[in-house]
Design an enzyme around this catalytic site. Structure first.
Site: not given
Length: 1304
Positions: A991, A1060, A1219
């Site tokens: 990742d 985050k 991704d």
């Protein structure tokens, strides 16, 4: 081009100029009327009055035919002269010149030599001898024009008294002239205020339809004129007349519309809705085209012809026709062998100011090939005219799509005049010149691409199965819901449902046929467009089956009418597309080519040096006889799909009924509707709902039926997908699939792809083929375990939705009880919450049911996921329910169909992957993660052996089901005799570390930003979220010392979790408002944080987060601001933002101002909100906010596609979830190497410089007309901003190749 030249079989000589001019000077239908008036009428005059003059009241038809003839001719003459007397404007970007056009008119009699003409002066004088009276009138008219800029047309004298409607026409003409003169005045004022020294960009006046490339010698390239020259033209009537005699009537109206747009300083993005032939695809054009194609499919030639003629007769409606519509109609007449009708259509095309397309000539040649005794002279003239219009005979076979025997008929016609004609071999396919894929396509060294682990015969059998499934349209599978013991009550309920469905089908079929009969109507009114052709595309019983299947899919709380209508309309369209391919006999050719393509895939063949696209295109060239593989399906507009769907829903609501037993047995059974139309509120909007009766819901629940029905196009394929070779061919065998998925009804993306150079799309197509060719299978032990929990009331902790029986109960209350307003409000909120919760649970439960049922259906099989992409280039599997982009549950049951041994490092990569899934050691190095996995090996093995009865260690992971699947794989590997030789089918993920910021940091060469997102080599992974949280904490401490109260309150509450989501989404365009809401949600989850200060704290923190990101990613913020401001100014100039990815994929943002279209139906009037219409102004807010994230998404998709291509050439299995890259444990190291190399190669390109050049070249012509307005300043600012050179940092991209945690 005149149809006399093409289709006159009486004489071999070309038509004279006089004949051409006389015919082209008047409307084709007007000529018909004159011929009928010149001789005794064979048909009643009322017939033409009804069809060609909507002005004449119906009650007057037939009273006095002689009077009506005279009056109608007066109307036609007045209308012709009105059109010819209009003013013409010549618009330039920086200087505007207005000249009135002098129209040459003549008294019209029944003698053809004196017909009304409208010609350039020189050609007119050559072809006709004008009498003295006419010249005198012309001179007087010119003198009047020089004085007043207004010309009174010369109206023929008649003995009859002008009627009121002729006066009305004259009044309309005067009003129109007055409006145009007002435009002249405004533009003169604007022109006089312009500085003479300004740059002058001249726009040629369009004398043909958009997109037409005129080859006429009369077209003179305009050059800038001096002020004196402009003055002389403005004051010289003769010059005005001569200058403007080069135009046609159509040019008058086109230029007036163009002028109006220039005055508003906005040229609509209409070219986004045009193809290479200049065909416009607005909603109106698409509706007409879809209607004519539907008529063609059901062989209703008369209805299609009448529809086209209805729109062609009136000039305003004629503009709604494009050349493709005429071409479709020509092909219909070609099937009938009617060359005269095709000739008439060529004449109509000329009247409409359109250039015949290659398809028009193909239709003509096909018709000539079908005729038994077609004159070779006619064919020769057709071929000659084809060449004069800039086409070649080779273009016919290279660029046209042929159906059935059309190619043979065209060849037959050509060979009749050239017996030695042969098709030239097609040139070699061009290779993409992008430097990013130069090495991939060079094939300098011998290359062997990977093969499937299946033999030829097995692959053929699989293709036959897939083909049969798609031909059947639907597939029935068993549900995974627990099969309860069938009781007598269940048998009775199922039998009752079966009887009800039989009755419903019977009543629906009868009502459907009655409705279709009603819509068929009177054949004399067949020009009226309605739903009749669309109700004839399939068998009547197929429509009924679609409606009955829809009933079971409606949730108990109902569904929006718009949603159900859209689903029904799309299902009809999908079936129609498949039927069309079957009718055109495409199945056999697709099968032949696919059987040959299997030679490239099968393990028992030697062929392996071609890409799937290359080999399929090679096979198409070799099998170039017969029909084409490409389909010319025109996607239906959204309005039509919803209209058809609401029509079917209306029939369902009216006809589907169920008997209800009354309390008294003596009473007859009462029939009540099964479906109800009602209104409800969603987000303060009232919308129509279709809700099933509770009796039906109860019946379906008690029956507990175990069969689910799906369309074949939503299921995984049981054979390798058909390779994408163009934007119109690939993926499923027959089911229609878009290469670029988009908003319902948007067409600009598809048109943009078709305009693109084919070689530029090759890397994109090849990467999609590589992703689609990955074979999968089901992890059976994991699937069985998940199904057992699904049937045991589910588990919200493990993300397995519970059944509706576990939904909260509705609060009980006594309606008669007297309760306070406050208590009543609380009760209403509670009821609303229960209903909402029940709807959510039903939706989640059905979604899980579909996914698990499909997985169970293919549990013993191998399957494939064909891929396409969104408008940014991000790839997605086509099957919507079950795929590897799904939830944790779905991913846990998927394995690669082909296994590879673990090798020396494979087991360690499995351990790293396991720890990554748990989320326990995100900040640790790879070695520390492996050590942790060894440390908890007992828990791993216990989870694998006793998932539900052991310690349940796996349940605490971030991704519990994938963690459990990995535990089982590690257990199998460890317990094998030699773990290095253990064959693993398990996908291992790598990742990206906040991938969006990685691309920004690489673009800006930010050293600090690159380090924080792991572009720089580090011993341990860097956590950008923790870095931002630390930076925010420092800001907070500083403010707390200064006495800022909210900073003091936040002490101890700032952590990674709070910031985050905001940090992650900043790169994708989140605003401060959205970021504040995200932080507010996180703070509310903290129990100890004072709730009174949540708003102030979130407002404070979002400012600090943005400040921290600006400080850490200096170049990133500058690039993001440049992209945002560029998009704002581009959209304000009236254009959508477009760009091209480094791989050559063209992209346009589909955000436009919302327009509302009213759809009237029997149930309700639907207001369709359409925000993707390219004819509307761009939505500036959406365009500017979306450009930065969309541009970054296009870069991450480019990086993924490059990785996919080079992994394929290296023999590595590769799939991706944006991704997140997947491969076997054995090949993780190879994939990591390729991934880093391609990231460096991508960002070594001058991406921002190329983007700047593209934007400057694209939008430099958006020059405003009004040079004194603020718009000119915006234009100058835009050009300065687009040309701006962005500063970059000192980060060395080569460091990425050494970074362990770039992807990990």
């Amino acid at each position: 081009m005149s149809f006399l030249r093409l289709f006159s079989s009486q004489s071999s000589r070309p038509a004279t100029l006089r004949e051409l001019l006389l015919i082209s000077s008047v409307c084709h239908r007007c000529l018909q009327l004159k011929r009928y008036s010149a001789r005794s009428s064979e048909l009643p005059w009322g017939f033409f009055g009804r069809n060609y003059s909507s002005i004449i009241p119906k009650k007057d038809v037939g009273k006095d035919q002689t009077c009506e003839k005279a009056r109608l001719l007066q109307v036609l003459e007045a209308r012709m002269q009105q059109l010819q007397a209009d003013n013409i404007t010549e618009v330039k970007c920086t200087e505007v010149q207005f000249v009135n056009r002098l129209n040459v008119t003549h008294d019209e009699s029944h003698n053809d030599a004196n017909n009304l003409t409208f010609l350039p002066d020189q050609e007119f004088n050559k072809s006709l001898n004008v009498n003295t009276d006419t010249l005198v009138k012309e001179k007087v008219a010119r003198e009047q024009m020089g004085k007043t800029c207004h010309i009174k047309p010369v109206i023929p004298k008649t003995t009859s008294t002008p009627s009121k409607w002729i006066e009305k026409l004259n009044k309309e003409k005067r009003n129109k002239t007055r409006r145009q003169l007002n435009i002249v005045k405004k533009m003169k004022e604007s022109k006089e205020s312009l500085p003479l020294s300004s740059t002058r960009c001249v726009t040629d006046v369009k004398t043909t339809a958009k997109g037409r490339k005129s080859t006429s010698k009369d077209n003179v390239v305009k050059t800038p004129m001096t002020h004196r020259a402009r003055h002389s033209v403005m004051n010289n009537p003769e010059a005005k007349s001569n200058a403007l005699h080069d135009f046609s009537v159509e040019a008058v109206l086109a230029e007036v519309e163009n002028l109006d747009q220039q005055l508003n300083n906005w040229e609509p993005s209409a070219k986004l809705l045009e193809d290479e032939e200049g065909n416009k695809y607005g909603d109106t054009q698409r509706n007409i085209l879809s209607y004519v194609e539907a008529c063609a499919f059901i062989n209703d030639l008369d209805r299609a012809h009448q529809c086209v003629m209805f729109h062609h007769r009136i000039l305003t409606r004629r503009k709604q026709l494009n050349i493709k519509i005429y071409s479709v109609l020509m092909h219909l007449w070609a099937k009938k062998g009617s060359l005269s009708q095709i000739g008439n259509l060529f004449s109509l095309v000329e009247e409409a100011g359109l250039k015949p397309s290659l398809g028009c000539y193909v239709a003509a040649l096909e018709c000539m090939g079908r005729m038994k005794n077609c004159s070779p002279c006619v064919i020769e003239r057709c071929l000659q005219q084809l060449k004069e219009d800039g086409f070649t005979i080779q273009d016919v076979f290279k660029n046209c799509v042929f159906q059935k025997d059309e190619r043979e008929m065209v060849l037959k016609a050509i060979c009749a005049v050239d017996p030695e004609f042969q098709l030239q071999p097609e040139p070699e396919v061009e290779i993409c010149q992008s430097p990013l894929v130069k090495r991939f396509y060079s094939k300098a060294e011998p290359i062997k691409y990977p093969k499937l682990h299946l033999c030829v015969e097995e692959l053929k059998e699989r293709f036959d199965r897939q083909l049969s499934g798609e031909q059947a349209d639907t597939i029935s599978i068993n549900s995974v819901e627990a099969t309860k013991p069938i009781t007598e009550k269940m048998k009775k309920v199922r039998n009752r449902l079966a009887d009800l469905r039989a009755k419903w089908k019977k009543s629906l079929l009868q009502a459907f046929r009655e409705c279709k009969f009603h819509l068929a109507g009177d054949r004399s009114c067949s020009w009226k467009m309605n739903l009749y052709p669309y109700l004839c595309l399939l068998d009547d019983k197929e429509y009924v089956d679609i409606m009955v299947q829809c009933i079971a899919n409606i949730p108990p709380n109902g569904e929006a009418l718009l949603t159900i209508a859209r689903e029904l309309g799309n299902r009809v369209y999908n079936k129609y597309s498949i039927r069309k391919k079957i009718k055109n006999e495409m199945v056999d050719k697709i099968k032949e080519i696919y059987y040959a393509y299997i030679e490239l895939l099968a393990k028992d063949t030697e062929l392996n040096n071609f890409l799937p696209r290359e080999y399929t295109m090679k096979l198409e060239k070799e099998m170039n006889l017969g029909l084409s593989l490409l389909s010319e399906d025109s996607p239906w507009p959204h309005f039509l799909i919803v209209h058809l769907g609401t029509h079917l829903v209306d029939i369902m609501v009216r006809e589907i009924k169920i008997p209800v037993n009354t309390q008294s047995p003596s009473h007859e059974k009462k029939l009540i509707p099964v479906l109800y139309h009602m209104y409800s509120f969603r987000s303060n909007k009232q919308i129509g709902f279709i809700k099933p009766h509770p009796i039906l819901t109860e019946l379906l629940s008690e029956a507990a039926e175990t069969t689910l029905i799906f369309d074949s196009c939503v299921m995984p394929m049981v054979c390798a997908p058909v390779p994408w070779t163009s934007p119109r061919f690939g993926a499923y065998v027959l089911a229609p699939t878009k290469l670029m998925r988009c908003v319902e009804g948007a067409l600009q993306h598809q048109l943009l792809l078709e305009k693109c150079k084919s070689s530029d799309l090759h890397p994109v197509l090849d990467s999609l083929n590589q992703l689609g060719n990955c074979a999968w299978k089901v992890n059976k032990p994991m699937l069985d375990l998940i199904i057992s929990i699904f049937n045991d009331k589910g588990s919200e902790k493990l993300e397995i939705p519970p059944p509706l029986s576990e939904a909260p109960h509705m609060p009980k209350h006594d309606p008669k009880a007297d309760i306070s307003p406050a208590a009543k409000s609380v009760l209403k909120k509670k009821i609303a919450w229960v209903r909402k919760r029940a709807a959510e649970m039903h939706s989640l439960r059905m979604d899980a049911l579909y996914k698990l049922s499909i997985a169970n259906h293919v549990r013993d099989d191998i399957f494939w996921f064909p891929h396409n992409m969104d408008f940014r280039g991000r790839t997605y599997p086509c099957p919507p329910y079950f795929n590897h982009l799904g939830s944790d549950v779905t991913r846990a049951v998927l394995l690669f169909a082909e296994g590879k041994p673990l090798g020396e490092r494979g087991l360690n990569w499995l351990k790293v992957h396991l720890v990554n899934l748990t989320g326990f050691k995100k900040k640790c190095s790879l070695k520390e993660r492996i050590d942790y996995a060894d440390k908890v090996m007992d828990n791993i093995l216990d989870s694998a052996d006793n998932p539900l009865t052991g310690r349940k260690w796996w349940m605490n992971a971030d991704e519990p089901w994938q963690t459990l699947a990995c535990c089982k794989e590690i257990a199998h590997a460890i317990r094998s005799p030699d773990p290095t030789k253990y064959i693993s089918y398990f996908p291992v993920h790598q990742d990206g570390s906040c991938n969006g910021l990685q691309h920004y940091a690489a673009l800006g060469r930010d050293v600090i930003g690159a380090t924080s997102v792991n572009l720089m080599p580090c011993d341990v992974p860097q956590d950008v979220y923790s870095g931002v949280a630390q930076q925010v904490e420092e800001f907070r401490k500083r403010d707390a010392e200064k006495g800022v109260k909210i900073a003091q309150i936040l002490e101890g509450f700032i952590n990674r979790k709070v910031v985050k989501q905001t940090v992650m989404t900043v790169v994708y365009g989140v605003t401060r408002f959205g970021g504040r809401l995200q932080i507010e949600k996180r703070l509310k989850e903290v129990e100890d944080f004072p709730k009174d200060h949540v708003w102030d704290a979130s407002h404070y923190l979002v400012q600090q987060v943005f400040s921290s990101l600006t400080e850490m990613f200096t170049g990133t913020r500058e690039i993001q601001d440049w992209l945002t401001q560029s998009a704002r100014l581009i959209s304000k100039s009236g254009s959508s933002v477009e760009w091209v990815t480094p791989l050559g994929l063209p992209i346009v943002q589909p955000y436009h101002r919302t327009r509302t279209t009213l759809l009237r139906s029997n149930l309700q009037n639907l207001n369709l909100q359409i925000s993707h219409d390219a004819t509307q102004r761009p939505d500036t807010v959406k365009q500017k906010n979306a450009f930065p994230p969309n541009f970054i998404h296009s870069l991450d998709s480019t990086h993924m596609m490059l990785t996919a291509l080079y992994c394929y050439s290296a023999g590595v299995t590769f799939v991706s979830v944006h991704d997140c890259f997947w491969t076997h444990a054995f090949t993780v190291d190879v994939m990591n190497k390729v991934c880093r190399e391609q990231f460096v190669a991508l960002h070594s390109q001058p991406i921002l410089q190329n983007l700047s050049k593209f934007l400057v070249n694209k939008y430099r012509y958006n020059i405003p007309v009004d040079r004194k307005s603020k718009k000119l300043q915006d234009y100058q600012r835009m050009m300065e901003l687009l040309s701006k050179e962005l500063k970059t940092g000192e980060f060395d991209l080569e460091k990425v190749k050494e970074s362990t945690y770039f992807f990990s």
